[in-house]
Design an enzyme around this catalytic site. Structure first.
Site, PDB file in Angstrom:
ATOM      1  N   CYS A 131      43.632  39.709  34.277  1.00  0.00           N
ATOM      2  CA  CYS A 131      44.729  39.186  34.496  1.00  0.00           C
ATOM      3  C   CYS A 131      45.723  38.888  33.718  1.00  0.00           C
ATOM      4  O   CYS A 131      46.797  39.238  32.783  1.00  0.00           O
ATOM      5  CB  CYS A 131      45.042  38.487  36.170  1.00  0.00           C
ATOM      6  SG  CYS A 131      43.765  38.656  37.174  1.00  0.00           S
ATOM      7  N   ARG A 141      30.988  36.397  35.014  1.00  0.00           N
ATOM      8  CA  ARG A 141      31.351  35.055  35.791  1.00  0.00           C
ATOM      9  C   ARG A 141      29.989  34.583  36.116  1.00  0.00           C
ATOM     10  O   ARG A 141      28.838  35.469  36.582  1.00  0.00           O
ATOM     11  CB  ARG A 141      31.642  35.027  37.185  1.00  0.00           C
ATOM     12  CG  ARG A 141      33.255  36.095  37.407  1.00  0.00           C
ATOM     13  CD  ARG A 141      34.291  36.564  38.454  1.00  0.00           C
ATOM     14  NE  ARG A 141      35.759  36.869  38.006  1.00  0.00           N
ATOM     15  CZ  ARG A 141      36.055  37.570  38.869  1.00  0.00           C
ATOM     16  NH1 ARG A 141      35.748  37.527  40.129  1.00  0.00           N
ATOM     17  NH2 ARG A 141      36.939  38.073  38.531  1.00  0.00           N
ATOM     18  N   GLN A 174      35.875  45.987  36.433  1.00  0.00           N
ATOM     19  CA  GLN A 174      36.503  45.851  37.976  1.00  0.00           C
ATOM     20  C   GLN A 174      37.482  47.234  37.300  1.00  0.00           C
ATOM     21  O   GLN A 174      37.436  47.121  36.381  1.00  0.00           O
ATOM     22  CB  GLN A 174      37.402  44.661  37.598  1.00  0.00           C
ATOM     23  CG  GLN A 174      37.114  43.537  38.186  1.00  0.00           C
ATOM     24  CD  GLN A 174      38.041  42.337  38.079  1.00  0.00           C
ATOM     25  OE1 GLN A 174      38.682  42.172  37.213  1.00  0.00           O
ATOM     26  NE2 GLN A 174      37.859  41.343  39.158  1.00  0.00           N
ATOM     27  N   ASP A 222      40.565  47.692  37.716  1.00  0.00           N
ATOM     28  CA  ASP A 222      41.554  46.536  37.344  1.00  0.00           C
ATOM     29  C   ASP A 222      42.839  47.712  37.650  1.00  0.00           C
ATOM     30  O   ASP A 222      42.909  48.213  36.201  1.00  0.00           O
ATOM     31  CB  ASP A 222      41.379  45.390  36.936  1.00  0.00           C
ATOM     32  CG  ASP A 222      42.170  44.040  37.726  1.00  0.00           C
ATOM     33  OD1 ASP A 222      42.091  44.367  38.361  1.00  0.00           O
ATOM     34  OD2 ASP A 222      41.176  43.013  36.795  1.00  0.00           O
ATOM     35  N   HIS A 230      46.895  45.413  37.337  1.00  0.00           N
ATOM     36  CA  HIS A 230      48.252  44.758  37.489  1.00  0.00           C
ATOM     37  C   HIS A 230      49.459  45.347  37.106  1.00  0.00           C
ATOM     38  O   HIS A 230      49.767  46.010  36.438  1.00  0.00           O
ATOM     39  CB  HIS A 230      48.230  43.846  36.555  1.00  0.00           C
ATOM     40  CG  HIS A 230      46.487  42.616  36.442  1.00  0.00           C
ATOM     41  ND1 HIS A 230      45.703  42.842  35.655  1.00  0.00           N
ATOM     42  CD2 HIS A 230      46.288  41.942  37.827  1.00  0.00           C
ATOM     43  CE1 HIS A 230      44.814  42.449  35.952  1.00  0.00           C
ATOM     44  NE2 HIS A 230      45.139  42.068  37.191  1.00  0.00           N
ATOM     45  N   LYS A 284      46.571  38.359  50.378  1.00  0.00           N
ATOM     46  CA  LYS A 284      45.806  39.850  50.138  1.00  0.00           C
ATOM     47  C   LYS A 284      45.120  40.310  51.046  1.00  0.00           C
ATOM     48  O   LYS A 284      45.576  40.083  52.397  1.00  0.00           O
ATOM     49  CB  LYS A 284      44.293  38.978  49.287  1.00  0.00           C
ATOM     50  CG  LYS A 284      43.310  38.368  49.653  1.00  0.00           C
ATOM     51  CD  LYS A 284      42.528  38.516  48.648  1.00  0.00           C
ATOM     52  CE  LYS A 284      40.746  37.506  49.218  1.00  0.00           C
ATOM     53  NZ  LYS A 284      39.838  37.554  48.870  1.00  0.00           N
ATOM     54  N   HIS A 302      47.693  41.876  41.321  1.00  0.00           N
ATOM     55  CA  HIS A 302      46.891  42.743  41.697  1.00  0.00           C
ATOM     56  C   HIS A 302      46.084  43.695  42.709  1.00  0.00           C
ATOM     57  O   HIS A 302      46.221  43.392  43.369  1.00  0.00           O
ATOM     58  CB  HIS A 302      45.828  41.753  41.231  1.00  0.00           C
ATOM     59  CG  HIS A 302      46.000  40.078  40.439  1.00  0.00           C
ATOM     60  ND1 HIS A 302      45.329  39.643  39.673  1.00  0.00           N
ATOM     61  CD2 HIS A 302      46.544  39.078  40.800  1.00  0.00           C
ATOM     62  CE1 HIS A 302      45.346  38.639  39.118  1.00  0.00           C
ATOM     63  NE2 HIS A 302      46.335  38.343  40.429  1.00  0.00           N
TER      64      HIS A 302
END
Length: 652
Positions: A345, A374, A392, A394, A396, A480, A526
RNA sequence: GCCAGUUUAGCUUAGUCGGUAGAGCAUCGCAUUCGUAACGCGAAGGUCGUGGGUUCGAUUCCCAUAGCUGGCUCCA
């Protein structure tokens, strides 16, 4: 007299103080024998939810009633909770002086947290405990409820020397405390319980584990004993079969067998290596998503695997997770520090900032298959579902306040399309909101949170999603919507996620120029339909048992020549298939056809083409579908069209 | 990170109450040329996770350490 309303709407009068057991008896003794608990909804209960009662507890006002037999979740819960008391009773008999923490029912059975003092419980001892439980169960001991005062309750457990129960009691309000006794064992308990222990017919203690007292890692580690019980021996057997089935579907086992991924101690814990077939599988999943995302107006971007520490100081992640992450990377330049990116992000926020944005540009949707790192606690790592490096799917979405709900709905559409294509038929959407009381951990204003939370609730309702609301489950930066799917053998997994974020746009000072000529702050969403490719592949393997849909599976077709004499023809067939984008290979090893068929079946390849004399002459192939289904013989071209159609229909 | 268990050939595993290990599959060789879930014969392959200790001797016992497994805590 009181009036009892039954689920079918009929109302019957009973004497005040009658019990669910007596009501069931009045209908039939067989029913009474099977009823384990009852939900009683007093007429005065405004919530209409009612309370689960012991079947021996008197009902003292007009109420609606629902009797629960084993098949109801409520009954199982009561049954298993009672079983945990039975376990505790057995433990107290076998290990005098043990102290007890808590012993609740869980989704699949129950556990009890126990302090054995100096004794180290080992698995070999479980059998004796099971036997003792069965022994006590057969004595048909009633569960007897007793209301006690706080002083009385404290007195009982202090004389027993159980400081855990004393701690629990000290936090309860006087007048609300009850004990339950079965045989010689008395426990602090709110209930409800089954009538007596005789209905517990089969016991299996499944695991021993350490568990912190009250889930606090700074406190005493207790021994947790997990178990499950059933009212019939055959149900236990079925459960054990299900466990076996789950073992067979373990993605770690299947991943090894299908040569999809591997781990290496030398590469490092939690760092998966994708083998050629697994990498190709990932690629197919990526292409699948790219295609639909393109249709929904997403723009593909790419960002580096590291970022300056300042980036994460800005985002706030350094303050929150810095100490538990991979250490910063230093450079020859004094004071310069970089972090392995733990999320995409912040990078995407900077992409947003590369030029002034107009309200006409929004919504702006940046997508990236972004690999992040991570430092998960070592004990948390598990196969592909919890790793330290993962990718991910991912994206945005930057949008105006008034666009949130529509964007949310579109993402839900994508997620539903993914579920449909990959045959996840059952799912629920969990709306995760702030904790109702404890709110200091959340970043952002009260007003923004309110807006975000209602946008999610409205979008979910508009799309008709089956939802549950969980308070306290929101991320620190926003509420979320998470999707939980059920796999083929009924286990739940968390997959896709959509999260509103009012926080990062604030921190990165993101802006757009509105139609009024003024500067405004965009909202960020997200979203990741798969969650991560690693986790998604794991869930998909467990869901399908490795029998992936044709469009996705690494090897679609294998060609088996009956003998060497037909190898040339088999090669020709194989080339024709490959030229038509069908993933086919040939197995012309000097082995019997039976053996090669067996091995192909074990490799979970959907189609086998056997070719010999007849096929070579006719230019055809003999088709066998996975699982031994003979599809007959057909010309090669026809088979190609057949496969292409099947793939097309799966992706429709 | 914490508690417990576990680690033997590429894979699945047996075993040694302390005297350096046995199998099936896979691999290689020979034989076979086959019609839909395991043809036969033979060979090769292991410093028993790693490092210490006890012992005449350790894969086996003890300690440490790493990976893995089941939980706990955590999960941006």
């Amino acid at each position: 007299m009181i009036n009892i309303t039954f689920p079918d709407g009929s109302v019957r009068p009973y004497e005040n103080g009658t019990t669910a057991y007596e009501i069931a008896m009045g209908i039939s003794p067989k029913l009474a024998a099977e009823v384990l608990a009852a939900t009683v909804i007093p007429a005065s209960d405004e919530t209409g939810k009612g309370t689960v009662y012991d079947i021996t507890r008197p009902i003292c006002e007009d109420a609606a009633i629902k009797l629960h037999k084993w098949d109801d979740a409520e009954a199982k819960k009561v049954f298993w909770h009672s079983s945990s008391h039975l376990l505790a009773q057995a433990l107290e008999a076998l290990y005098p002086g043990v102290k007890f923490g808590i012993g609740p029912a869980i989704d699949n059975g129950f556990y009890y947290d126990v302090d054995f003092g100096g004794h180290q419980l080992v698995e070999a001892e479980l059998k004796a405990i099971e036997d003792k439980m069965i022994e006590f169960a057969r004595t048909k001991e009633e569960f007897v409820r007793k209301e006690v005062s706080k002083a009385e309750a404290l007195e009982y457990f202090s004389s027993k020397g159980d400081e855990y129960k004393q701690e629990l009691i000290s936090e309860l309000e006087d007048g609300t405390i009850s004990f339950y006794r079965n045989g010689g064992f008395t426990d602090l308990c709110r209930g409800p319980h089954i009538k007596d222990t005789s209905v517990i017919k089969a016991v299996k203690l499944t695991a021993i584990a350490g568990a912190y007292w009250r889930g606090d890692e700074t406190r005493q580690m207790l021994t947790r004993i997990y178990g499950i019980t059933f009212p019939k021996k055959s149900l236990l057997d079925e459960y054990l079969v299900l466990l076996e089935e789950a073992k067979k579907r373990d993605h770690r086992k299947i991943g090894k067998e299908m040569e999809l991924f591997a781990f290496s101690q030398r590469v490092g814990q939690g760092l998966p290596l994708w083998l050629p077939k697994g990498a190709a599988l990932r690629d197919r999943l990526e292409q699948f998503l790219r295609k639909i995302q393109k249709e929904y107006g997403y723009l593909q971007v790419v960002s580096p695997h590291i970022g300056n520490k300042a980036l994460y100081v800005t985002s706030g992640h350094w303050a929150k997770y810095g100490k538990d992450s991979f250490r910063p990377i230093t450079t020859p330049q004094e004071g310069e520090e970089y972090l392995l990116k733990p999320m995409n992000c912040p990078h995407h926020c900077e992409i947003y900032r590369t030029r002034p944005r107009s309200y006409k540009d929004l919504p702006l949707r940046f997508a990236e298959f972004g690999t992040v790192y991570r430092y998960e606690q070592s004990g948390e790592l598990h196969g592909l579902t919890r790793v330290r490096s993962f990718t991910q799917d991912d994206a945005h979405l930057f949008c105006r306040q008034d666009q949130i709900k529509e964007e949310f709905c579109k993402v839900i559409d994508i997620i539903l399309y993914v579920f449909k294509t990959l045959d996840f038929k059952e799912f629920t959407a969990q709306i995760s909101l702030r904790d109702k009381v404890n709110r200091e951990k959340y970043i952002g204003s009260e007003e923004n949170w309110e807006k975000a939370e209602s946008a999610i609730i409205e979008a979910a309702a508009e799309k008709g999603l089956p939802t549950v609301v969980e308070y306290g489950e929101a991320a620190f930066y926003g509420p979320k919507l998470d999707f939980m799917v059920k796999d083929a053998i009924g286990r739940s997994w968390q997959l896709g996620t959509i999260q509103v974020d009012y926080n990062l746009p604030e921190r990165f000072e993101l802006e757009y120029v509105g139609s009024d000529g003024g500067k405004h702050r965009p909202v960020m969403i997200h979203r990741a339909p798969f969650g991560s490719l690693e986790r998604f592949v794991a869930v998909l393997l467990e869901h399908t048992g490795g029998k992936l849909p044709l469009w996705l599976t690494p090897e679609q077709v294998i060609v088996l020549p009956i003998s060497e004499k037909y190898a040339d023809y088999a090669n020709k067939v194989c080339n024709l298939l490959n030229n038509s984008d069908i993933r086919a290979s040939i197995d012309d090893r000097n082995e019997t056809i039976g053996k090669r068929v067996r091995e192909t079946e074990l490799k979970r390849i959907p189609y086998i083409l056997v070719v010999g004399e007849k096929e070579m002459e006719a230019g055809s192939v003999a088709v066998r579908k996975q699982g031994g289904k003979d599809q007959g013989t057909m010309p090669v071209e026809e088979f190609i069209a057949f496969i292409q159609n099947e793939v097309k229909s799966q992706l429709a």
